[in-house]
Write an enzyme that holds these catalytic residues in place. Structure first.
Site, PDB file in Angstrom:
ATOM      1  N   LYS A  74       1.942  29.297  51.917  1.00  0.00           N
ATOM      2  CA  LYS A  74       0.515  29.118  51.738  1.00  0.00           C
ATOM      3  C   LYS A  74      -0.062  30.516  52.181  1.00  0.00           C
ATOM      4  O   LYS A  74       0.665  30.951  53.301  1.00  0.00           O
ATOM      5  CB  LYS A  74      -0.029  27.884  52.123  1.00  0.00           C
ATOM      6  N   HIS A 119      14.356  31.737  59.578  1.00  0.00           N
ATOM      7  CA  HIS A 119      14.081  33.362  59.060  1.00  0.00           C
ATOM      8  C   HIS A 119      14.806  34.068  60.017  1.00  0.00           C
ATOM      9  O   HIS A 119      15.490  35.382  59.678  1.00  0.00           O
ATOM     10  CB  HIS A 119      12.805  33.671  58.801  1.00  0.00           C
TER      11      HIS A 119
END
Lengths: 288, 191
Positions: free
Chosen positions: B103, B36
């Site tokens: 999650k 990222h």
């Protein structure tokens, strides 16, 4: 059997074969949820996953955690002997994909690729008077470790004083803050007292109790039962989707503290509660 | 249960609502912290075609390399998504993503990104590593393996019927935020 092989098997069991007491607790939680709810669907997936991992002998969770060993050994043994066997077993377990490589250099961010690094795996040694060796292992996932916390009482924001009522309040706060993270339903280990370091150590040692095994101290056993009931009223549920089970159990223990300090350390483990133990006695190896 | 195939159109993704259960199939890409950071700081093109109208999966898998050199996934559940909060919205819009799988849910900035660029947050079952690895049919490619290590690399994978639940949609709804508000009140009552 060679020690290295026995430890490799301990690692394999921890990573792929969830202990029966934990699986039973998850089955109970599943049965409490209504058909058609996200909570029921999550438990269904979890139960299927537990069975598949056991059958295929593959890690139930891809985060196979940090390896934390506790070794109790008789007089005459050396730490070096056990450390070398653990290192060899960890390398082999990584090669066989029972473990993901999880030891990263904190300065360079380079992954060693074999779970060996400075202080990794972490090994606690204790010498004891028995004529046998006990090796206990926790595979502690990163997500659940990140939601552990240590409180210093009194805590005015939470109105938590230096007593068991205050201890209760900070535990509730820790579980509230862990929601959505750490893969609920969790198991909570609490260490009351000690210094900064030993309070966390005590909290993690509680994880070797079986689900439902209460503290022999009646006061603490009462605290555990009360917290188990109340924390499950929170309604956080599996994965934080809402549901009837937020924790599978709460284990609390205490130790002496300095008069000026009152630490409460709270360690959290996910439902994939990977802890296993083995005893070596007269060349015979018994796994729990 | 909704069956969804990649590539996903903006129209289809905007139909999804929090609570929807989805089986996802198609080619997706794993990306964690280092990936990222790279996508925001350097905007690399090697991953662009794989991400267009597809989905990023926050996952650091256990992988196996077979004798013929092909890779397979052994265990591959989701990792905690909130670590990507500083980057996620920019990555979604820059690479035309239709979703993120992880999650724990994500924050306000990501929610804004989902609404603006037409994407959703899918929640996978944390810890269900073996089950999810069984829905990974093929490893198509891997990028940055040597530099980042296997958990952090970009793994391009083909999945079939990956079970997911929408917990943040493209209209601003966020399941974990709702549960947090509710549970905070209960925590006060039991404290």
């Amino acid at each position: 059997m060679e020690l290295r092989q026995s430890i490799l098997e301990l690692i394999r069991k921890a990573s792929t074969d969830l202990s029966q007491d934990v699986e039973n607790a998850i089955l109970n939680a599943f049965n409490k949820e209504k058909e058609g709810t996200p909570a029921r669907s999550v438990f269904n997936t979890i139960i299927e996953n537990i069975r598949m991992a056991r059958e295929q002998s593959t890690p139930m969770c891809q985060d196979t955690g940090a390896l934390i060993f506790y070794i109790d050994f008789p007089v005459g043994g050396t730490e070096k002997f056990y450390t070398e066997a653990i290192h060899e077993a960890a390398k082999e377990a990584t090669r066989l994909q029972y473990l993901r490589p999880n030891a990263v250099d904190s300065i360079t961010s380079k992954n060693s690729g074999n779970n060996i690094g400075i202080n990794a795996p972490y090994i606690h040694f204790r010498q004891w008077n028995k004529d046998e060796v006990r090796i206990q292992l926790i595979l502690k996932g990163g997500g659940s470790e990140n939601v552990g916390s240590q409180y210093k009482l009194p805590n005015s924001a939470l109105k938590a004083g230096r007593d068991l009522a205050g201890v209760r309040k900070v535990i509730i706060d820790a579980v509230l803050n862990a929601q959505g993270l750490g893969c609920a339903p969790g198991i909570i280990g609490v260490g009351i007292g000690g210094d900064r370091v030993t309070s966390y150590i005590l909290s993690k040692e509680q994880f070797f109790r079986k689900i439902g095994q209460r503290n022999p101290n009646k006061l603490l056993a009462g605290l555990e039962i009360g917290l188990y009931n109340d924390l499950n009223k929170l309604g956080i549920g599996p994965m934080g989707f809402g549901g009837k089970t937020t924790v599978l159990d709460v284990f609390v223990n205490t130790q002496a503290r300095h008069p000026a300090s009152f630490f409460v350390a709270i360690s959290y483990t996910c439902w994939a509660f990977r802890r296993k133990s083995m005893i070596i006695k007269k060349q015979e190896v018994i796994y729990d | 249960m909704i069956k969804l195939n990649i590539p996903i159109s903006e129209e289809d993704i905007r139909k999804l609502k929090v609570g929807d259960e989805v089986f996802l199939s198609g080619i997706i890409v794993t990306a964690r912290d280092q990936a990222h950071k790279l996508m925001v700081e350097e905007k690399p093109d090697f991953i662009r075609d794989f991400l267009n109208e597809s989905v990023i999966y926050h996952c650091g898998p256990v992988v196996r390399k077979d004798k013929d050199g092909t890779w397979s996934f052994v265990s591959a559940g989701p990792t905690t998504s909130i670590r990507e909060e500083p980057y996620q919205a920019d990555v979604i819009c820059e690479y035309h993503l239709r979703g993120v799988i992880g999650k724990g849910g994500m924050g306000e900035k990501t929610s804004q990104g989902l609404q603006k660029c037409g994407a959703v947050y899918f929640h996978a079952v944390g810890g269900a590593g073996t089950l999810i690895a069984n829905s990974v049919k093929k490893v198509i490619n891997v990028f940055k393996l040597d530099e980042f290590g296997s958990p952090e690399a970009f793994w391009v994978i083909e999945v079939k019927d990956f079970p997911l639940i929408v917990t943040m949609d493209s209209h601003g709804a966020r399941l974990h935020k709702e549960i947090l508000e509710r549970t905070k009140k209960i925590a006060k009552e039991i404290s």
